[in-house]
Write an enzyme that holds these catalytic residues in place. Structure first.
Site, PDB file in Angstrom:
ATOM      1  N   HIS A 288      -6.136 -21.341  10.407  1.00 26.39           N
ATOM      2  CA  HIS A 288      -7.464 -21.777   9.956  1.00 26.39           C
ATOM      3  C   HIS A 288      -8.229 -20.627   9.302  1.00 26.39           C
ATOM      4  O   HIS A 288      -8.850 -20.803   8.250  1.00 26.39           O
ATOM      5  CB  HIS A 288      -8.296 -22.349  11.107  1.00 26.39           C
TER       6      HIS A 288
ATOM      7  N   CYS B 165     -14.087 -27.761   7.137  1.00 27.14           N
ATOM      8  CA  CYS B 165     -12.826 -27.202   6.646  1.00 27.14           C
ATOM      9  C   CYS B 165     -11.779 -28.298   6.476  1.00 27.14           C
ATOM     10  O   CYS B 165     -11.641 -29.188   7.308  1.00 27.14           O
ATOM     11  CB  CYS B 165     -12.326 -26.140   7.610  1.00 27.14           C
TER      12      CYS B 165
ATOM     13  N   ASP C 123      -8.069  -7.441   0.817  1.00 28.61           N
ATOM     14  CA  ASP C 123      -7.138  -7.722   1.914  1.00 28.61           C
ATOM     15  C   ASP C 123      -7.824  -7.285   3.187  1.00 28.61           C
ATOM     16  O   ASP C 123      -8.695  -6.402   3.163  1.00 28.61           O
ATOM     17  CB  ASP C 123      -5.844  -6.910   1.760  1.00 28.61           C
TER      18      ASP C 123
ATOM     19  N   CYS D   1      -7.878 -27.974  11.155  1.00 23.71           N
ATOM     20  CA  CYS D   1      -9.155 -28.665  11.359  1.00 23.71           C
ATOM     21  C   CYS D   1      -9.025 -30.181  11.206  1.00 23.71           C
ATOM     22  O   CYS D   1      -9.808 -30.930  11.777  1.00 23.71           O
ATOM     23  CB  CYS D   1     -10.203 -28.113  10.402  1.00 23.71           C
TER      24      CYS D   1
ATOM     25  N   ASP E 274       0.862  -1.185   0.000  1.00 21.79           N
ATOM     26  CA  ASP E 274       0.000   0.000   0.000  1.00 21.79           C
ATOM     27  C   ASP E 274       0.898   1.234   0.000  1.00 21.79           C
ATOM     28  O   ASP E 274       2.123   1.133   0.032  1.00 21.79           O
ATOM     29  CB  ASP E 274      -0.983  -0.034   1.161  1.00 21.79           C
TER      30      ASP E 274
ATOM     31  N   CYS F 141      -8.482 -27.702   6.214  1.00 21.82           N
ATOM     32  CA  CYS F 141      -7.131 -27.220   6.550  1.00 21.82           C
ATOM     33  C   CYS F 141      -6.472 -28.128   7.575  1.00 21.82           C
ATOM     34  O   CYS F 141      -7.132 -28.910   8.262  1.00 21.82           O
ATOM     35  CB  CYS F 141      -7.165 -25.767   7.038  1.00 21.82           C
TER      36      CYS F 141
END
Lengths: 402, 402
Positions: free
Chosen positions: B367, B336, B298, B341, B107, B338
């Site tokens: 997560h 989930c 973002d 999880c 940014d 991931c």
């Protein structure tokens, strides 16, 4: 249908909870293999400390896939207070609760009671104390410690002991040692009752301790007094344990005192059981202890230092906060093969630390653990090739150069 | 020998720093592909925030190998102050310094100056402010921001803008917008001078900005005023950028205001460039914005909430500190995939959080990021199969059920 072997406590007495084999010696130094129901542990070994069911800052995945820790420590005192043994038992024991599937060693809670709490009331029966978390009144005894550790379900359980201060006088140390000896007997007896399935019915139905599959280690105390160390050793061996630990070192005494106690104690410990030096120490300490016949270690240093920017390297310690690293593109330790050293620069890690990014603690703790476990693997290799003295001398020279 | 193409600034004007292709639309929603010199970014995309050169609590290895982030954000303001652009330039730019080799968007620093610092002195030239770290007097302008971002070397650079408060009145917003428009022109001009190799010689020799290989995005302001948003959009497009961002939303205004501004602005933005909604937001916000034609996002929410125990799930948000999870053996989100999880229970994660273990923040942030990136991948799939409205409705219903 229940398996006859696992429902009959008496048969378990014949099962060995751990298997110990010395595969090489070099002077007093030993290379061995400790097999539990969950993993094969090559010694000398450093056990990362997982006080509250987590090795601070380092995910289990890294410990498994890269650092290759085969055993970690859990602290009975901390887990007893939070989340509480009731919760861990309900959730299937410490392995299932944390998802760590390799070996665990739990301490007895004694050391933390004596080092972390105030308002202790010591009696023959046990010790009353106030929780360092919320001040709640609690009680631990050899029997309670054995029950808690059975519920936690670690592969290796420690006897409940009293740890006197490092500078305790002869008389005070003898008194403490005798209490520790009586507690060791009670620990052994109650551990066996639990292993024989003679737990109170209320506990038995929910046990996750896998009766007969835990090993019990005894602890040798005696502060800096050689005669008392020998006496403690003899009394502990007389009771009989699956392994023997040296407690009460690195608690404020001089380094030289520790090394001399080790020299007088470790080689006299049974050869047919692993020897564990509790809560020690620096890389130098580890090599000095290995050379005196110690097989197992645990210590918070790699992770605690990691959180404050302290880095162990093959050239000695460095503090990543130091301004000299601000533009240093080298890895923490150019000789280290860990994933942190393969990727990240000192400059970047210093920046993360200065910026308060928790990843700094994570990455430095990771490296420090990798460094410790690697050191033990190298020591093992040197012992097996009968070049340990040279290895140790060169290592110590190199870290002293810094 | 120097390559003629890279030594001739003018030729670079013909090189596209990024490639943008819309591969599917469903209503106003778009699925696209943004290619930079470092990675292929499928949109809609969520970019994890790496404020200080690290995505808080989550190692790059996880972002690369599992979460599969192809682009992360860096904050010019923070990096400008610490470790300082001089250091990063010396160390080869932000990619080399951090070891993140995929795309980065930086940014302009404007937003943080306006949100984090006191004692600002705004002038036509730029903004003087005091560092939130040590109170040091600093100055940022469109030109300085472009130079800093050239040295950081991100693939996508943002124009330097002023961000008025969400509830700014029409007159104040117009004044701010006009300053932003003049700063956008100066940003563009200075960016091009740098790209043409017309940087001050002192900078040029050490540049890591890979001249001609950065893209510049313009920022549309206008707070909650539709007419000013349209005016800002037109003026920004007139200057001409490689992509267009919507700034000044999610800064305190009502959700409905944000959604209506998006509805009136996003579909009017150029179709042949990516559209980026800055600093937004919740999973609901993301889907609402995608449905209005936004491609890039973002936000600090996944990692900031992760550090305070806030968990995003397919059934809505939950706070892991809640006592109801003390013995909950379910994963954070049963839907989930991931690694958190797949392995850890809510009970364990709650324990880690209560016990103050930093791994709690690490695992929950991991997560949450996985959840966000997965949500964007699912949205993309739905757009390409022309079922985005249904997907969005069902997702919002489900998270509302909680």
């Amino acid at each position: 249908m229940k398996n006859a072997l696992t429902s009959c406590g008496l048969l378990h007495r014949g099962m060995k909870p751990i298997n110990w084999k010395v595969s090489g010696t070099d002077g007093d130094a030993r290379a061995g293999t400790l097999t539990t129901r969950r993993s094969v542990i090559e010694t000398p070994v450093f056990m990362p400390v997982g006080t509250q069911g987590s090795v601070k800052g380092v995910r289990f995945e890294w410990l498994e896939n890269e650092i290759d820790a085969q055993i970690i420590l859990g602290n009975t005192y901390h887990l007893f207070l939070r989340p509480g043994v009731e919760t861990i038992r309900k959730l299937g024991g410490l392995h299932k609760f944390t998802s760590w599937n390799r070996s665990i060693l739990t301490d007895s809670g004694g050391f933390q009671v004596f080092s972390l709490t105030d308002l202790r009331k010591l009696s023959e029966e046990g010790v009353e104390f106030r929780s360092h978390i919320d001040g709640a009144k609690c009680f631990l005894s050899p029997e309670i410690s054995m029950e808690v550790q059975a519920d936690l379900g670690a592969e290796i359980v420690m006897a409940f002991d009293e740890c006197p201060p490092g500078d305790a006088g002869h008389e005070a140390t003898r008194k403490s040692l005798e209490l520790t000896a009586r507690w060791a007997e009670r620990s052994r007896k109650h551990f066996d009752r639990l292993a024989d399935g003679l737990r109170p019915a209320s506990l038995q139905s929910e046990t996750v301790g896998l009766t007969g599959k835990q090993a019990l280690f005894g602890i040798i105390q005696g502060a800096g007094h050689f005669d008392l160390r020998v006496e403690s050793l003899e009394r502990t061996v007389e009771i009989g344990f699956d392994g023997y630990a040296i407690g009460g070192l690195s608690v404020g005494e001089e380094k030289e005192v520790m090394y001399r106690v080790l020299e007088h104690t470790a080689p006299q410990m049974p050869t047919n059981a692993p020897r564990y030096l509790m809560g020690v120490g620096t890389p130098e300490d580890l090599l000095e202890a290995v050379s005196r016949g110690v097989d197992m270690f645990d210590c918070v240093l790699p992770t605690r230092n990691g959180r404050t920017g302290g880095v162990f390297t093959s050239r000695g310690k460095l503090n990543i906060r130091n301004a000299q690293f601000a533009e240093d593109e080298n890895p923490l330790d150019p000789e280290c093969a860990c994933s942190v050293c393969q990727r990240y620069s000192r400059a970047y890690l210093r920046h993360l630390f200065q910026a308060g990014e928790m990843t700094a603690a994570t990455l430095i703790s990771h490296h420090n653990l990798a460094f410790y476990l690697d050191l033990m693997r190298k020591a093992r290799g040197a012992i097996k090739e009968s070049r340990f003295a040279k290895f140790k001398r060169e290592f110590l020279e190199k870290i002293g150069d810094n």
